[in-house]
Structure formats: C-alpha cells, structure tokens
Write a protein that holds these residues in place. Structure first.
Motif, PDB file in Angstrom:
ATOM      1  N   SER A  19       0.851  -1.179   0.000  1.00  0.00           N
ATOM      2  CA  SER A  19       0.000   0.000   0.000  1.00  0.00           C
ATOM      3  C   SER A  19       0.893   1.238   0.000  1.00  0.00           C
ATOM      4  O   SER A  19       2.094   1.141   0.243  1.00  0.00           O
ATOM      5  N   PHE A  20       0.297   2.393  -0.259  1.00  0.00           N
ATOM      6  CA  PHE A  20       1.063   3.641  -0.225  1.00  0.00           C
ATOM      7  C   PHE A  20       0.121   4.824  -0.078  1.00  0.00           C
ATOM      8  O   PHE A  20      -1.084   4.704  -0.287  1.00  0.00           O
ATOM      9  N   VAL A  21       0.717   5.958   0.282  1.00  0.00           N
ATOM     10  CA  VAL A  21      -0.028   7.208   0.382  1.00  0.00           C
ATOM     11  C   VAL A  21       0.914   8.334  -0.032  1.00  0.00           C
ATOM     12  O   VAL A  21       2.127   8.234   0.121  1.00  0.00           O
ATOM     13  N   ALA A  58       3.174 -11.331   5.760  1.00  0.00           N
ATOM     14  CA  ALA A  58       2.500 -10.764   6.923  1.00  0.00           C
ATOM     15  C   ALA A  58       3.392  -9.755   7.640  1.00  0.00           C
ATOM     16  O   ALA A  58       2.907  -8.981   8.460  1.00  0.00           O
ATOM     17  N   ILE A  59       4.695  -9.747   7.331  1.00  0.00           N
ATOM     18  CA  ILE A  59       5.622  -8.767   7.901  1.00  0.00           C
ATOM     19  C   ILE A  59       5.644  -7.581   6.955  1.00  0.00           C
ATOM     20  O   ILE A  59       6.045  -7.698   5.793  1.00  0.00           O
ATOM     21  N   ARG A  60       5.197  -6.436   7.460  1.00  0.00           N
ATOM     22  CA  ARG A  60       5.112  -5.224   6.633  1.00  0.00           C
ATOM     23  C   ARG A  60       5.861  -4.094   7.308  1.00  0.00           C
ATOM     24  O   ARG A  60       5.693  -3.855   8.496  1.00  0.00           O
ATOM     25  N   LEU A  61       6.679  -3.399   6.514  1.00  0.00           N
ATOM     26  CA  LEU A  61       7.486  -2.298   7.015  1.00  0.00           C
ATOM     27  C   LEU A  61       7.106  -1.010   6.300  1.00  0.00           C
ATOM     28  O   LEU A  61       6.877  -1.014   5.088  1.00  0.00           O
ATOM     29  N   VAL A  62       7.064   0.081   7.040  1.00  0.00           N
ATOM     30  CA  VAL A  62       6.752   1.393   6.487  1.00  0.00           C
ATOM     31  C   VAL A  62       8.051   2.078   6.087  1.00  0.00           C
ATOM     32  O   VAL A  62       9.069   1.962   6.768  1.00  0.00           O
ATOM     33  N   GLY A  63       8.028   2.789   4.978  1.00  0.00           N
ATOM     34  CA  GLY A  63       9.204   3.534   4.541  1.00  0.00           C
ATOM     35  C   GLY A  63       8.848   4.440   3.383  1.00  0.00           C
ATOM     36  O   GLY A  63       7.682   4.768   3.172  1.00  0.00           O
ATOM     37  N   ASN A 120       6.237  10.151  -0.919  1.00  0.00           N
ATOM     38  CA  ASN A 120       5.402   8.981  -0.680  1.00  0.00           C
ATOM     39  C   ASN A 120       5.740   8.341   0.651  1.00  0.00           C
ATOM     40  O   ASN A 120       6.827   8.526   1.181  1.00  0.00           O
ATOM     41  N   VAL A 121       4.802   7.586   1.161  1.00  0.00           N
ATOM     42  CA  VAL A 121       5.016   6.687   2.288  1.00  0.00           C
ATOM     43  C   VAL A 121       4.445   5.347   1.831  1.00  0.00           C
ATOM     44  O   VAL A 121       3.277   5.279   1.434  1.00  0.00           O
ATOM     45  N   ILE A 122       5.301   4.314   1.840  1.00  0.00           N
ATOM     46  CA  ILE A 122       4.856   3.014   1.344  1.00  0.00           C
ATOM     47  C   ILE A 122       4.865   1.980   2.466  1.00  0.00           C
ATOM     48  O   ILE A 122       5.575   2.118   3.458  1.00  0.00           O
ATOM     49  N   LEU A 123       4.057   0.958   2.279  1.00  0.00           N
ATOM     50  CA  LEU A 123       4.016  -0.189   3.168  1.00  0.00           C
ATOM     51  C   LEU A 123       4.474  -1.386   2.337  1.00  0.00           C
ATOM     52  O   LEU A 123       3.874  -1.683   1.296  1.00  0.00           O
ATOM     53  N   VAL A 124       5.569  -2.022   2.781  1.00  0.00           N
ATOM     54  CA  VAL A 124       6.189  -3.108   2.022  1.00  0.00           C
ATOM     55  C   VAL A 124       5.976  -4.434   2.738  1.00  0.00           C
ATOM     56  O   VAL A 124       6.249  -4.546   3.938  1.00  0.00           O
ATOM     57  N   GLU A 125       5.476  -5.432   2.002  1.00  0.00           N
ATOM     58  CA  GLU A 125       5.399  -6.788   2.537  1.00  0.00           C
ATOM     59  C   GLU A 125       6.667  -7.515   2.118  1.00  0.00           C
ATOM     60  O   GLU A 125       7.073  -7.451   0.961  1.00  0.00           O
ATOM     61  N   LEU A 126       7.319  -8.157   3.066  1.00  0.00           N
ATOM     62  CA  LEU A 126       8.595  -8.822   2.794  1.00  0.00           C
ATOM     63  C   LEU A 126       8.401 -10.142   2.067  1.00  0.00           C
ATOM     64  O   LEU A 126       7.433 -10.866   2.324  1.00  0.00           O
ATOM     65  N   ASP A 127       9.347 -10.475   1.185  1.00  0.00           N
ATOM     66  CA  ASP A 127       9.285 -11.748   0.458  1.00  0.00           C
ATOM     67  C   ASP A 127       9.293 -12.942   1.407  1.00  0.00           C
ATOM     68  O   ASP A 127       8.615 -13.936   1.157  1.00  0.00           O
ATOM     69  N   GLU A 128      10.042 -12.853   2.498  1.00  0.00           N
ATOM     70  CA  GLU A 128      10.162 -13.983   3.422  1.00  0.00           C
ATOM     71  C   GLU A 128       8.860 -14.292   4.149  1.00  0.00           C
ATOM     72  O   GLU A 128       8.608 -15.439   4.509  1.00  0.00           O
TER      73      GLU A 128
END
Length: 152
Positions: free
Chosen positions: A72-74, A102-107, A91-99
């Motif tokens: 997701s992003f805004v 369910a682990i999502r990091l904001v950046g 932008n501010v994005i929400l990244v789901e990790l390949d591993e």
C-alpha cells in the motif's frame, strides 16, 4: 517504535526502545533483520518481548533478503509536518517482505539511498511493485531503511 524529530531538522526519526534497538543497530550496518521467535521460529514485527504465537520470550534476529512488494502507499497532500514541505510531493509506502508477506514495514520509495523523499515520482507508484531495501543515514546519525524499485 514511536518516532521523534531529528535535532533541529523537524524530520521524524525512530525513538529506539529496548525491544526494537537491534533492528536499528542492524540497519546502521546496512542489514535488514526481523525478530523471530527462538522457540517456534515465526517472524514478528514490530519487535516485542513475547511471541504472539507460542508465548515464548526467546528471540533471534533473522537477516532478510531486503526484497518485498509494495502492499500500500499514500502521498500526503499537503505534508503533515512543515519540515517535509520542501520534499513534497513524497510517498510513504508499506512493504510486505518476500520472506513473510505478513511482515510489513513502512518507509519511502526513493530513487537511490540518499535521494530526497520527493525524488521518486509518487504518481508512478503501483501496488505490487517489487522493491529492495536500501539504507540512508539521517542528519543525527540514525540509519533508516528506504526502498528502491527493482529493475526488471
């Protein structure tokens, strides 16, 4: 992990707590690591003292590939804090990790690690875009993960 402003800049920086301190120490070395349970081996983020799955207090920090997808992003209009006005639109994005999706990091999606936040075209961002972690040092010496789009 709460945030604070970097000295004199007004930019947000992480407020490091005991549970999250290793995340920031690894980031300063250019490594993306996520806390995992030492008993059941499940990843968890944000870091916390007890596993939400098996209730164990054992934990390890597992190195991630640094790859994921934009979930997701805004694009804030206008910037919520005055210190970010010069970098808008950003932008501010929400990244789901390949591993573990369910682990999502904001950046932020950037064109290169030290690029200003507004350098990436916020209108070209697409959910599902593959990204990889890069690291940038903020004004006060804190290193944060950012994300760049993977090239096909």
């Amino acid at each position: 992990m709460h945030e604070r402003t970097t000295e004199g800049s007004g930019l947000l920086a992480p407020a490091v707590d005991e549970d999250g301190a290793p995340f920031w120490e690894y980031a300063a070395r250019g490594e993306l690591r996520v806390q995992a349970c030492g008993a059941c081996d499940r990843l968890r983020f944000p870091p916390r003292p007890c596993c939400p799955h098996c209730r164990s207090f054992a934990s390890i920090w597992r190195r991630m590939s640094g790859r994921g997808r934009i979930w997701s992003f805004v694009v804030p209009h206008p910037p919520l804090l005055p210190a970010y006005a010069d970098q808008a639109p950003y932008n501010v994005i929400l990244v789901e990790l390949d591993e573990d999706p369910a682990i999502r990091l904001v950046g932020n999606l950037v064109t290169e690690p030290e690029a200003p936040l507004g350098a990436a075209d916020p209108y070209a961002i697409r959910i599902g875009t593959p990204v990889r972690a890069v690291f940038a040092e903020l004004a006060d010496g804190v290193t944060v993960p950012r994300w760049t789009a993977e090239r096909p």
